[in-house]
Design a protein around this motif. Structure first.
Motif, mmCIF file in Angstrom:
data_model
loop_
_atom_site.group_PDB
_atom_site.id
_atom_site.type_symbol
_atom_site.label_atom_id
_atom_site.label_comp_id
_atom_site.label_asym_id
_atom_site.label_seq_id
_atom_site.Cartn_x
_atom_site.Cartn_y
_atom_site.Cartn_z
ATOM 1 N N UNK A 1 18.368 -7.640 10.408
ATOM 2 C CA UNK A 1 18.171 -7.101 9.414
ATOM 3 C C UNK A 1 17.744 -5.692 9.000
ATOM 4 N N UNK A 2 18.433 -5.542 8.043
ATOM 5 C CA UNK A 2 18.837 -4.118 7.529
ATOM 6 C C UNK A 2 17.741 -3.961 6.057
ATOM 7 N N UNK A 3 17.280 -2.480 6.105
ATOM 8 C CA UNK A 3 16.104 -2.417 4.846
ATOM 9 C C UNK A 3 16.508 -0.851 4.526
ATOM 10 N N UNK A 4 15.810 -0.898 3.102
ATOM 11 C CA UNK A 4 16.119 0.743 2.658
ATOM 12 C C UNK A 4 14.606 0.508 1.759
ATOM 13 N N UNK A 5 13.454 0.695 2.279
ATOM 14 C CA UNK A 5 12.386 1.082 1.914
ATOM 15 C C UNK A 5 12.037 2.089 0.676
ATOM 16 N N UNK A 6 10.756 1.574 -0.380
ATOM 17 C CA UNK A 6 10.549 2.014 -1.883
ATOM 18 C C UNK A 6 10.015 3.941 -0.628
ATOM 19 N N UNK A 7 9.616 4.226 -2.219
ATOM 20 C CA UNK A 7 9.575 6.016 -1.670
ATOM 21 C C UNK A 7 7.453 5.622 -1.602
ATOM 22 N N UNK A 8 7.092 4.825 -2.727
ATOM 23 C CA UNK A 8 6.004 4.542 -2.704
ATOM 24 C C UNK A 8 5.112 3.866 -1.835
ATOM 25 N N UNK A 9 4.420 3.979 -1.184
ATOM 26 C CA UNK A 9 3.427 3.764 0.161
ATOM 27 C C UNK A 9 2.943 2.317 0.225
ATOM 28 N N UNK A 10 2.594 2.143 -0.749
ATOM 29 C CA UNK A 10 2.274 0.500 -1.634
ATOM 30 C C UNK A 10 3.177 -0.511 -1.920
ATOM 31 N N UNK A 11 4.170 0.355 -2.185
ATOM 32 C CA UNK A 11 4.986 -0.871 -2.575
ATOM 33 C C UNK A 11 5.884 -1.258 -1.292
ATOM 34 N N UNK B 1 10.341 -6.843 -3.317
ATOM 35 C CA UNK B 1 8.744 -6.877 -4.449
ATOM 36 C C UNK B 1 9.388 -5.259 -4.951
ATOM 37 N N UNK B 2 9.554 -4.203 -6.335
ATOM 38 C CA UNK B 2 10.342 -3.410 -5.883
ATOM 39 C C UNK B 2 9.809 -2.937 -7.859
ATOM 40 N N UNK B 3 9.498 -1.530 -7.963
ATOM 41 C CA UNK B 3 10.193 -1.088 -9.475
ATOM 42 C C UNK B 3 11.209 -0.665 -9.460
ATOM 43 N N UNK B 4 11.386 -0.053 -8.415
ATOM 44 C CA UNK B 4 13.376 0.190 -8.696
ATOM 45 C C UNK B 4 14.502 -1.254 -7.651
#
Length: 231
Positions: free
Chosen positions: A121-131, A99-102
């Motif tokens: 598992x590799x990941x790059x999470x959002x800049x927003x703490x909520x997301x 789930x993401x805005x971008x």
């Protein structure tokens, strides 16, 4: 013993603002990990081709990318790539929609190294703490609902500046963190944005930040690594 690493390669652009994939591969050879999770491995615009040419890895490294079969010019999914030793066997691999805005995503692979199979598992999470928290919940739920269980390594750029709140608290309920140290900014590392987390059936034997001269020039992040063994 298994060595894993995570590296945000900043689309192959170094501190000199030049895109230089050969320099990235040089850093990967220095780390010499069995499994490597890359972030920002795609160009930002157009067809979003991977910045590491396949022939460069094939001819000048000991790794191959896990094929997720999603985009012809990209190695992974939304810039996330998993590299494994050429001698390893990829048992399974899939992309995870987050789930993401971008555009954001994660990638997962079950990798057999010698007699051991680990889930990476590799990941790059959002800049927003909520997301970020929503994305962490989606990742944890995906792993928990897999039909088969394996010792699991989660790693990537979490974009979390806090010491133990937000998504770190969420991941920390079931996973142990490798105390690698600060990896951002590569010129003078002050933040632990990049993380390696392992399930309770893996032991962290050693870990750190790879801060060679080449790594300090190749990206705005330094790579992190951990030595693991099954419990």
């Amino acid at each position: 013993m298994i060595k894993v690493a995570s590296y945000n390669i900043h689309k192959g652009i170094g501190l000199d603002r030049r895109r230089n994939p050969e320099r990235v591969v040089e850093v990967l050879r220095e780390i010499d990990a069995d499994v490597i999770a890359l972030q920002e491995a795609d160009r930002r615009f157009g067809a979003k081709a991977c910045v590491l040419p396949h022939h460069l890895l094939e001819e000048h490294s000991d790794w191959v990318p896990v094929d997720f079969g999603l985009r012809s010019l990209s190695m992974g999914w939304h810039g996330n790539v998993i590299l494994v030793r050429k001698s390893a066997k990829v048992v399974d691999g899939e992309a995870i929609h987050l789930p993401a805005l971008e555009p954001r995503g994660a990638v997962m692979a079950d990798v057999r190294l010698a007699e051991d199979t680990i889930r990476v598992l590799g990941m790059h999470l959002d800049l927003s703490g909520l997301w970020r928290r929503k994305q962490a919940a989606a990742i944890l739920n995906h792993v928990d609902t897999c039909a088969h269980r394996h010792p699991t390594v989660l790693m990537g750029d979490l974009n979390e500046w806090s010491a133990g709140a937000g998504c770190l608290r969420d991941f920390g309920r079931d996973y142990a963190f490798a105390e690698t140290g600060a990896s951002f900014h590569s010129r003078r590392a002050v933040a632990r944005l990049d993380r390696i987390m392992v399930s309770r059936d893996l032991k962290i034997v050693d870990c750190g930040v790879h801060a060679s001269a080449a790594a300090r020039k190749a990206s705005d992040h330094l790579p992190i690594w951990a030595m693991l063994e099954p419990v």
